[in-house]
Design a protein around this motif. Structure first.
Motif, PDB file in Angstrom:
ATOM      1  N   ILE A 159      -3.160   4.948  -2.376  1.00 11.32           N
ATOM      2  CA  ILE A 159      -4.171   5.731  -1.657  1.00 11.32           C
ATOM      3  C   ILE A 159      -3.684   7.166  -1.576  1.00 11.32           C
TER       4      ILE A 159
ATOM      5  N   ILE B 153       0.844   5.251   0.348  1.00 12.09           N
ATOM      6  CA  ILE B 153       0.001   6.336   0.830  1.00 12.09           C
ATOM      7  C   ILE B 153       0.662   7.663   0.490  1.00 12.09           C
TER       8      ILE B 153
ATOM      9  N   GLY C  70      -5.262   7.311   5.528  1.00 13.17           N
ATOM     10  CA  GLY C  70      -4.698   6.421   4.527  1.00 13.17           C
ATOM     11  C   GLY C  70      -4.427   5.033   5.069  1.00 13.17           C
TER      12      GLY C  70
ATOM     13  N   VAL D 270      -4.459  10.766  -0.200  1.00 11.40           N
ATOM     14  CA  VAL D 270      -5.271  11.469   0.800  1.00 11.40           C
ATOM     15  C   VAL D 270      -5.052  12.960   0.623  1.00 11.40           C
TER      16      VAL D 270
ATOM     17  N   THR E 137       0.120  11.652   0.874  1.00  9.64           N
ATOM     18  CA  THR E 137      -0.662  12.678   1.553  1.00  9.64           C
ATOM     19  C   THR E 137      -0.341  14.031   0.924  1.00  9.64           C
TER      20      THR E 137
ATOM     21  N   ILE F 103       3.511  -1.044   4.045  1.00  5.45           N
ATOM     22  CA  ILE F 103       2.986   0.309   3.915  1.00  5.45           C
ATOM     23  C   ILE F 103       4.135   1.238   3.534  1.00  5.45           C
TER      24      ILE F 103
ATOM     25  N   SER G  49      -5.966   1.266   3.986  1.00 11.48           N
ATOM     26  CA  SER G  49      -5.014   0.381   3.326  1.00 11.48           C
ATOM     27  C   SER G  49      -5.277  -1.087   3.661  1.00 11.48           C
TER      28      SER G  49
ATOM     29  N   SER H 154       0.857  -1.187   0.000  1.00  8.89           N
ATOM     30  CA  SER H 154       0.000   0.000   0.000  1.00  8.89           C
ATOM     31  C   SER H 154       0.889   1.230   0.000  1.00  8.89           C
TER      32      SER H 154
ATOM     33  N   PHE I 240       5.138   5.252   2.403  1.00 10.31           N
ATOM     34  CA  PHE I 240       4.648   6.623   2.463  1.00 10.31           C
ATOM     35  C   PHE I 240       5.406   7.485   1.455  1.00 10.31           C
TER      36      PHE I 240
END
Length: 310
Positions: A35, A7, A74, A37, A9, A83, A78, A5, A85
Motif C-alpha cells: 500500500i 505500507i 494505509g 500512500v 508513505t 504490518i 491493510s 501488509s 512500514f
C-alpha cells in the motif's frame, strides 16, 4: 505463513520512491500487499507510482496531512496479519519479508520486530546497536516515564492485533504529524508488545542530506516540552482505550524483563567500542546496570533464542 501488509508513505520523495516500491515487489515471499500512500506530493510522485502495474500494489492519493495521517490511511486499507512500514527513501534487501514472516510465525509472543538496518548513500555501516533476539517489553516505563525504545520507521514491523490497540489515532496532534514512527514504538510499548530484533541487515536506510531526522538532535524541531505533552496525552488515551492500569503495566514489565535497561546498557557498550569514553560515561553505564538488576532476568534466560546473522 502470515499475510504481510507493507505500507510506504511518501511526500515529495519521487526520486527515491521507485526504488522503494521495486524492493518490495521483487521479494520472493509472495503473500503480501503493498500500500503506497502519497501524502499530497507535488514532485511527480504520482507519475512514478503509475509506472508500476502489479496486483500486489494499491495506491492511495490524499491531501497532505502528515506522516500520521498517511499511516492511518494505509493501516485502515491493510488486510495483513503483519504490518511493515517503509519510508519512501529507504528500501528492503532481498529476503526481508521471508525473514519477518518466519520470526512472527516461530515466536508467537513477538508483537513488534526491529530489523537491523544498513546505511547507504552518504554513509555506510550498520544503524542499530541492539543484540539479536529477545528484548522484552517496556509498558510501565513507557506509560509512566514516556520513554520508548525502537528505531526508524523502515525497521519496524508489528502484528495487526498490536497495531489495532492504538491505530488509527487522531490526527490533530501536531507533534505526531512528522513523528508517527515514534507513535508506533511508544504505542507498542504501552500495550506491552514483546519486542525482538532480527540482527540481519535486511533494511537499507538512505542518508541523502535531506533526511528529516537523521543527524538532528531535535528531529523536526520538536521541543522536549512538546514531546512530553504529546506523549502524555497519547499514553492516557491508549491506556483508556485498552482498559490498562499502571499496576498491570508494572507487572508485565517485571515479568518480561526490562527492555529499557537492556537498550541503554548495550548502547553504552557500543559507545565503549567505538571511541574512548570518559570516567563519568562509564559510571553512568554502571549505574544503569545496577538499576537494572532489580528486574528479573529469568524471562531473558528462558527466551535466550538468537536470530541468525547474515
Amino acid at each position: 505463513m502470515p499475510k504481510i501488509s507493507v505500507i510506504i508513505t511518501n511526500f515529495n520523495y519521487g526520486r527515491y520512491l521507485g526504488e522503494a516500491i521495486r524492493s518490495v515487489l521483487d521479494q520472493e515471499y509472495r503473500d503480501f500487499e503493498l500500500i503506497v500512500v502519497d501524502d499530497g506530493s507535488t514532485d511527480g510522485s504520482r507519475e512514478e507510482i503509475g509506472k508500476f502495474q502489479d496486483p500486489h500494489l494499491k495506491a492511495i492519493f490524499k491531501a497532505n496531512g502528515g506522516q500520521l495521517s498517511a499511516f492511518n490511511a494505509g493501516f485502515l486499507e491493510s488486510t495483513g496479519d503483519i504490518i511493515c512500514f517503509l519510508d519512501a527513501d529507504d528500501c528492503y534487501q532481498p529476503g526481508y519479508l521471508q525473514a519477518v514472516s518466519e520470526i512472527f510465525e516461530h515466536y508467537p509472543e513477538c508483537g513488534f520486530l526491529l530489523t537491523q538496518m544498513e546505511y547507504f548513500g552518504k554513509r555506510t555501516g550498520k544503524a542499530l546497536h541492539y543484540p539479536g533476539g529477545y528484548l522484552g517489553c517496556n509498558p510501565f516505563s513507557a506509560a509512566a516515564r514516556h520513554v520508548w525504545v525502537g528505531a526508524a520507521t523502515s525497521s519496524c514491523s508489528l502484528r495487526r492485533e498490536t497495531a489495532e490497540k492504538f491505530l488509527p489515532y487522531r490526527e490533530d496532534e501536531d507533534f505526531w504529524k512528522t513523528r508517527a514512527d515514534d507513535l508506533l514504538i511508544l504505542g507498542s510499548d504501552i500495550v506491552a508488545a514483546v519486542k525482538y530484533v532480527l540482527d540481519r541487515p535486511l533494511v537499507k536506510y538512505r542518508v541523502h542530506g535531506d533526511n528529516l531526522f537523521y543527524g538532528r538532535n531535535t528531529p523536526g524541531g520538536a521541543s522536549y516540552q512538546a514531546r512530553k505533552a504529546a506523549a502524555e496525552r497519547f499514553c492516557a488515551e491508549v491506556m483508556k482505550r485498552n482498559g490498562l492500569r499502571f499496576q498491570d503495566l508494572l507487572r508485565q514489565e517485571n515479568e518480561n524483563g526490562n527492555l529499557l535497561f537492556r537498550e541503554r546498557f548495550f548502547s553504552w557498550l557500543k559507545i565503549g567500542r567505538d571511541r574512548m569514553v570518559s570516567l563519568s560515561e562509564w559510571l553512568r553505564c554502571g549505574g544503569i546496570l545496577l538499576r537494572g538488576i532489580r528486574y528479573p532476568f529469568k524471562p531473558v534466560l528462558r527466551t535466550n533464542r538468537k536470530m541468525g546473522k547474515a
